[in-house]
Design an enzyme around this catalytic site. Sequence first.
Site, PDB file in Angstrom:
ATOM      1  N   LYS A  34     -28.662  54.268 -26.163  1.00 52.62           N
ATOM      2  CA  LYS A  34     -27.543  55.145 -27.879  1.00 52.62           C
ATOM      3  C   LYS A  34     -26.661  53.408 -27.642  1.00 52.62           C
ATOM      4  N   GLY A  39     -28.493  47.714 -20.722  1.00 52.04           N
ATOM      5  CA  GLY A  39     -28.277  47.523 -19.116  1.00 52.04           C
ATOM      6  C   GLY A  39     -27.065  48.660 -18.925  1.00 52.04           C
ATOM      7  N   CYS A  42     -23.182  49.601 -15.326  1.00 51.79           N
ATOM      8  CA  CYS A  42     -22.983  48.171 -14.660  1.00 51.79           C
ATOM      9  C   CYS A  42     -22.931  46.983 -15.491  1.00 51.79           C
ATOM     10  N   ALA A 182      -7.138  54.167  -5.266  1.00 49.32           N
ATOM     11  CA  ALA A 182      -6.815  53.141  -4.363  1.00 49.32           C
ATOM     12  C   ALA A 182      -8.972  53.038  -3.428  1.00 49.32           C
ATOM     13  N   GLY A 186     -10.380  50.545  -8.233  1.00 48.35           N
ATOM     14  CA  GLY A 186      -8.400  50.418  -8.485  1.00 48.35           C
ATOM     15  C   GLY A 186      -8.514  48.800  -7.377  1.00 48.35           C
ATOM     16  N   GLU A 188     -10.771  46.967  -6.566  1.00 51.17           N
ATOM     17  CA  GLU A 188     -11.454  45.307  -7.085  1.00 51.17           C
ATOM     18  C   GLU A 188     -10.251  44.468  -8.563  1.00 51.17           C
ATOM     19  N   GLY A 271     -12.206  58.239 -10.818  1.00 51.94           N
ATOM     20  CA  GLY A 271     -13.438  58.415  -9.749  1.00 51.94           C
ATOM     21  C   GLY A 271     -13.809  58.594 -11.042  1.00 51.94           C
ATOM     22  N   ALA A 320     -25.048  50.865  -8.596  1.00 52.77           N
ATOM     23  CA  ALA A 320     -26.041  50.572  -9.745  1.00 52.77           C
ATOM     24  C   ALA A 320     -27.983  50.293  -8.458  1.00 52.77           C
ATOM     25  N   HIS A 444     -27.178  28.169  12.854  1.00 53.88           N
ATOM     26  CA  HIS A 444     -25.392  27.474  13.547  1.00 53.88           C
ATOM     27  C   HIS A 444     -25.255  26.196  13.145  1.00 53.88           C
TER      28      HIS A 444
HETATM   29  P1  FAD Z   1     -24.980  53.733 -15.728  1.00 60.71           P
HETATM   30  O1  FAD Z   1     -25.378  52.376 -16.119  1.00 60.71           O
HETATM   31  O2  FAD Z   1     -23.952  54.418 -16.548  1.00 60.71           O
HETATM   32  O3  FAD Z   1     -26.246  53.969 -17.815  1.00 60.71           O
HETATM   33  C1  FAD Z   1     -26.485  55.225 -18.664  1.00 60.71           C
HETATM   34  C2  FAD Z   1     -26.686  54.359 -19.779  1.00 60.71           C
HETATM   35  O4  FAD Z   1     -27.562  55.713 -20.759  1.00 60.71           O
HETATM   36  C3  FAD Z   1     -25.869  54.239 -20.390  1.00 60.71           C
HETATM   37  O5  FAD Z   1     -26.197  53.022 -21.479  1.00 60.71           O
HETATM   38  C4  FAD Z   1     -25.412  54.808 -21.594  1.00 60.71           C
HETATM   39  O6  FAD Z   1     -25.397  54.446 -23.249  1.00 60.71           O
HETATM   40  C5  FAD Z   1     -27.228  56.042 -21.772  1.00 60.71           C
HETATM   41  N1  FAD Z   1     -26.745  56.872 -21.805  1.00 60.71           N
HETATM   42  C6  FAD Z   1     -26.493  57.958 -21.898  1.00 60.71           C
HETATM   43  N2  FAD Z   1     -26.331  59.186 -22.645  1.00 60.71           N
HETATM   44  C7  FAD Z   1     -27.414  58.585 -23.634  1.00 60.71           C
HETATM   45  C8  FAD Z   1     -28.608  59.808 -24.484  1.00 60.71           C
HETATM   46  N3  FAD Z   1     -28.374  60.538 -24.950  1.00 60.71           N
HETATM   47  N4  FAD Z   1     -28.912  58.475 -25.069  1.00 60.71           N
HETATM   48  C9  FAD Z   1     -29.516  57.491 -24.845  1.00 60.71           C
HETATM   49  N5  FAD Z   1     -28.969  57.023 -24.153  1.00 60.71           N
HETATM   50  C10 FAD Z   1     -27.639  57.606 -23.559  1.00 60.71           C
HETATM   51  N6  FAD Z   1     -21.660  49.470  -8.842  1.00 60.71           N
HETATM   52  C11 FAD Z   1     -21.939  48.677  -7.684  1.00 60.71           C
HETATM   53  O7  FAD Z   1     -23.556  49.326  -7.535  1.00 60.71           O
HETATM   54  N7  FAD Z   1     -21.588  47.887  -7.316  1.00 60.71           N
HETATM   55  C12 FAD Z   1     -20.814  47.229  -8.238  1.00 60.71           C
HETATM   56  O8  FAD Z   1     -20.061  46.135  -7.435  1.00 60.71           O
HETATM   57  C13 FAD Z   1     -20.426  47.988  -9.233  1.00 60.71           C
HETATM   58  N8  FAD Z   1     -18.736  47.937 -10.007  1.00 60.71           N
HETATM   59  C14 FAD Z   1     -18.593  48.678 -10.849  1.00 60.71           C
HETATM   60  C15 FAD Z   1     -17.702  48.061 -11.911  1.00 60.71           C
HETATM   61  C16 FAD Z   1     -17.344  48.977 -12.407  1.00 60.71           C
HETATM   62  C17 FAD Z   1     -15.549  48.681 -12.842  1.00 60.71           C
HETATM   63  C18 FAD Z   1     -17.719  50.174 -12.854  1.00 60.71           C
HETATM   64  C19 FAD Z   1     -16.956  50.596 -13.936  1.00 60.71           C
HETATM   65  C20 FAD Z   1     -19.066  50.829 -12.024  1.00 60.71           C
HETATM   66  C21 FAD Z   1     -19.189  49.859 -11.242  1.00 60.71           C
HETATM   67  N9  FAD Z   1     -20.335  50.468 -10.406  1.00 60.71           N
HETATM   68  C22 FAD Z   1     -20.970  49.711  -9.345  1.00 60.71           C
HETATM   69  C23 FAD Z   1     -21.508  51.832 -10.528  1.00 60.71           C
HETATM   70  C24 FAD Z   1     -22.678  51.222 -11.097  1.00 60.71           C
HETATM   71  O9  FAD Z   1     -21.976  51.032 -12.567  1.00 60.71           O
HETATM   72  C25 FAD Z   1     -23.024  52.519 -11.524  1.00 60.71           C
HETATM   73  O10 FAD Z   1     -23.602  53.416 -10.969  1.00 60.71           O
HETATM   74  C26 FAD Z   1     -24.501  52.315 -12.094  1.00 60.71           C
HETATM   75  O11 FAD Z   1     -24.519  51.466 -13.168  1.00 60.71           O
HETATM   76  C27 FAD Z   1     -25.032  53.246 -12.632  1.00 60.71           C
HETATM   77  O12 FAD Z   1     -26.234  53.538 -13.234  1.00 60.71           O
HETATM   78  P2  FAD Z   1     -27.242  54.289 -13.766  1.00 60.71           P
HETATM   79  O13 FAD Z   1     -28.520  53.725 -14.574  1.00 60.71           O
HETATM   80  O14 FAD Z   1     -27.402  55.969 -13.116  1.00 60.71           O
HETATM   81  O15 FAD Z   1     -26.633  55.461 -15.657  1.00 60.71           O
HETATM   82  P1  NAI Z   2     -13.151  56.071  -6.217  1.00 61.53           P
HETATM   83  O1  NAI Z   2     -13.934  57.593  -6.086  1.00 61.53           O
HETATM   84  O2  NAI Z   2     -13.809  55.178  -5.377  1.00 61.53           O
HETATM   85  O3  NAI Z   2     -11.708  56.015  -5.579  1.00 61.53           O
HETATM   86  C1  NAI Z   2     -10.405  56.996  -6.404  1.00 61.53           C
HETATM   87  C2  NAI Z   2      -9.122  57.567  -5.762  1.00 61.53           C
HETATM   88  O4  NAI Z   2      -8.664  57.996  -6.507  1.00 61.53           O
HETATM   89  C3  NAI Z   2      -9.365  58.642  -4.629  1.00 61.53           C
HETATM   90  O5  NAI Z   2      -9.361  57.639  -3.309  1.00 61.53           O
HETATM   91  C4  NAI Z   2      -9.051  59.175  -4.606  1.00 61.53           C
HETATM   92  O6  NAI Z   2      -8.521  59.609  -3.579  1.00 61.53           O
HETATM   93  C5  NAI Z   2      -7.601  58.970  -5.271  1.00 61.53           C
HETATM   94  N1  NAI Z   2      -7.083  59.808  -6.249  1.00 61.53           N
HETATM   95  C6  NAI Z   2      -7.621  60.370  -7.182  1.00 61.53           C
HETATM   96  N2  NAI Z   2      -7.071  61.248  -7.600  1.00 61.53           N
HETATM   97  C7  NAI Z   2      -5.658  60.654  -7.065  1.00 61.53           C
HETATM   98  C8  NAI Z   2      -4.415  61.147  -7.820  1.00 61.53           C
HETATM   99  N3  NAI Z   2      -3.898  61.790  -9.016  1.00 61.53           N
HETATM  100  N4  NAI Z   2      -3.051  60.255  -7.549  1.00 61.53           N
HETATM  101  C9  NAI Z   2      -3.160  59.415  -6.722  1.00 61.53           C
HETATM  102  N5  NAI Z   2      -4.996  59.435  -6.240  1.00 61.53           N
HETATM  103  C10 NAI Z   2      -5.632  60.508  -6.921  1.00 61.53           C
HETATM  104  O7  NAI Z   2     -13.252  56.321  -7.377  1.00 61.53           O
HETATM  105  P2  NAI Z   2     -13.076  55.110  -8.667  1.00 61.53           P
HETATM  106  O8  NAI Z   2     -12.569  54.015  -7.980  1.00 61.53           O
HETATM  107  O9  NAI Z   2     -12.716  55.029 -10.098  1.00 61.53           O
HETATM  108  O10 NAI Z   2     -14.564  54.364  -8.865  1.00 61.53           O
HETATM  109  C11 NAI Z   2     -16.097  55.562  -9.477  1.00 61.53           C
HETATM  110  C12 NAI Z   2     -17.286  54.974  -9.064  1.00 61.53           C
HETATM  111  O11 NAI Z   2     -17.504  53.823  -9.211  1.00 61.53           O
HETATM  112  C13 NAI Z   2     -17.656  55.226  -7.707  1.00 61.53           C
HETATM  113  O12 NAI Z   2     -18.135  56.412  -6.989  1.00 61.53           O
HETATM  114  C14 NAI Z   2     -18.380  53.307  -7.427  1.00 61.53           C
HETATM  115  O13 NAI Z   2     -19.261  54.074  -5.657  1.00 61.53           O
HETATM  116  C15 NAI Z   2     -18.654  52.617  -8.263  1.00 61.53           C
HETATM  117  N6  NAI Z   2     -18.171  52.053  -8.200  1.00 61.53           N
HETATM  118  C16 NAI Z   2     -18.836  50.881  -7.651  1.00 61.53           C
HETATM  119  C17 NAI Z   2     -18.208  49.747  -6.962  1.00 61.53           C
HETATM  120  C18 NAI Z   2     -18.357  49.063  -6.438  1.00 61.53           C
HETATM  121  O14 NAI Z   2     -20.015  49.293  -5.606  1.00 61.53           O
HETATM  122  N7  NAI Z   2     -17.945  47.535  -5.418  1.00 61.53           N
HETATM  123  C19 NAI Z   2     -16.610  49.309  -8.207  1.00 61.53           C
HETATM  124  C20 NAI Z   2     -16.478  50.152  -8.948  1.00 61.53           C
HETATM  125  C21 NAI Z   2     -16.156  51.081  -8.974  1.00 61.53           C
END
Ligand code: FAD
Ligand code: NAI
Length: 468
Positions: A34, A39, A42, A182, A186, A188, A271, A320, A444
């Site tokens: 959409k 991409g 992610c 955290a 949060g 990162e 979350g 991802a 090493h």
């Molecule tokens: P998404 O990547 O969310 O893709 C879903 C897609 O579906 C979107 O493009 C959306 O527009 C599309 N879509 C939804 N509904 C429709 C519809 N009805 N029709 C057409 N298109 C639609 N994960 C890691 O492993 N490493 C990381 O370092 C990492 N860093 C992150 C940092 C941040 C700030 C955030 C927010 C997330 C991070 N994640 C990370 C999590 C990771 O982005 C997700 O786990 C991953 O993108 C999930 O992939 P997905 O394909 O399930 O969904």
């Molecule tokens: P998270 O679920 O990892 O952490 C949320 C934190 O917020 C928890 O520790 C929780 O106890 C706290 N919290 C919830 N309600 C609160 C409140 N009212 N007051 C204070 N603390 C509260 O969620 P986050 O960081 O938003 O990430 C979402 C998802 O994105 C995760 O599942 C993660 O896997 C994915 N992600 C992965 C990354 C990576 O792989 N490096 C980077 C960024 C996101």
Amino acid sequence: MEKFDVIIIGSGPGGYVAAIRAAQLGLKTAIIEKHTELGGTCLNIGCIPSKALLASSDHFVFAKKEAAKHGIKIDGVQLDLPTMLARKDKVVKTLTGGVRALMKGNKVTTFSGLATIIEPGKVRIQPNDGEPNEIAADHIVIATGSVPINLPSMPFDGETVVSSTEALCFDKPPEKFLVIGAGAIGLELGSVWSRLGSEVTVLEFLPRIAIGFDLEMANLLQRALTAQGMTFHLETKVGSVKVNNGRAIAAATKGGEELNFEADKVLVSVGRRAFAEGVGADKIGVAMDERGRIKVDELFRTNIEGVYAIGDVIAGPMLAHKAEEEGIACVELIAGKAGHVNYGVIPGIIYTNPELAGVGLTEDFAKEKGMNVRVGKFPFRANGRALANADAEGWVKFIADAETDRILGASILSHAASELIAEIVAVMEFGGSSEDLGRTVHAHPTLSEAVKEAALAVGKHAIHIGNR
Ligand code: FAD
Ligand code: NAI
């Protein structure tokens, strides 16, 4: 109506990887997205832009604080945020363009628009402008991902109270930046803005940061981030955030005490939730769980024949690489092959400095469950390469079965932990023991020798540290 073998809805890492694999397997494949760019979360607003900013902000700190230790004097280091943000955007553009090229190269038909399953086997596509179109397939894979949790008590306003999306592109470092939660996001994004000059305060409801990771390592990470200037308030539950004249006030409770925190920007990172709105899953009767995630069996099948789901929209870690592996396994199963995902060995990483990486069981979990395990640890301060690099903070830790020595889990806190964990994941995938890994030759001097040494420490024969 054009008919495909498989239609993938959503082009995140789950969807686009599934589409490539389906095409490789000879299936006539369509993908629908959409957003204008492919991409998903992610590439556009998640993994990639956050890592680009983490890299740039790390270089900024190096230039300002670390370079001098190496005998490199840099005067007048200044932040050029517009260039930093533009570089991040360019990286995103390169990669999303790359996904489009991959679709073309694999002969996957790409549709732009909102996809809605109108009945099993049939999908309507509503483009942003223009008439809707309908396509058909025997197999439809929902890969619609997740969105940030938007709490009514602290609603996003896109300006002062924001999600990760806006926190990836502030036009200046906030003076006071409040982070609620955290977790990975949060920590990162808190790190990014802290490095760029913001006063960052993290409020966390639990008594620890980085839930899901090894407790001891998480505590060490908290100590490192505190030393870098971030402030943590644990066991602090934020009840509400209000905005007055562009200033935010978060009302929280800590040990029965009411506390107020003021800031010019608040990141609510409590979350993410599965996103299945608009895709028509509910209309055709796809079963969801209590958290709005699409229910699937071990073959990624929903309760509706021919409809599958993968990635963040189903249960499991929102990562991802988890979404990618599910995408591959799902279409392999559709094509009659034996796809599977080994959920016991999915690494998780927090890309701070030091990075925190984990796979499998943690020591605290094993102890809580009363499991008979042995633990091996090795510090980077005893690793030659880490000292040579001036990056000697952190540890490697292994958890192995006390009887069989099979590796059950590992954690790494260090520079480049995200890369070092891959070796352990591979050994775990093959059911290897700590002795197997400890006796493998490692070049090493490398940081990976600390991994080898921690594996040897399980059997109490690490070389460069005393074994107790
Ligand atoms: P998404 O990547 O969310 O893709 C879903 C897609 O579906 C979107 O493009 C959306 O527009 C599309 N879509 C939804 N509904 C429709 C519809 N009805 N029709 C057409 N298109 C639609 N994960 C890691 O492993 N490493 C990381 O370092 C990492 N860093 C992150 C940092 C941040 C700030 C955030 C927010 C997330 C991070 N994640 C990370 C999590 C990771 O982005 C997700 O786990 C991953 O993108 C999930 O992939 P997905 O394909 O399930 O969904
Ligand atoms: P998270 O679920 O990892 O952490 C949320 C934190 O917020 C928890 O520790 C929780 O106890 C706290 N919290 C919830 N309600 C609160 C409140 N009212 N007051 C204070 N603390 C509260 O969620 P986050 O960081 O938003 O990430 C979402 C998802 O994105 C995760 O599942 C993660 O896997 C994915 N992600 C992965 C990354 C990576 O792989 N490096 C980077 C960024 C996101």
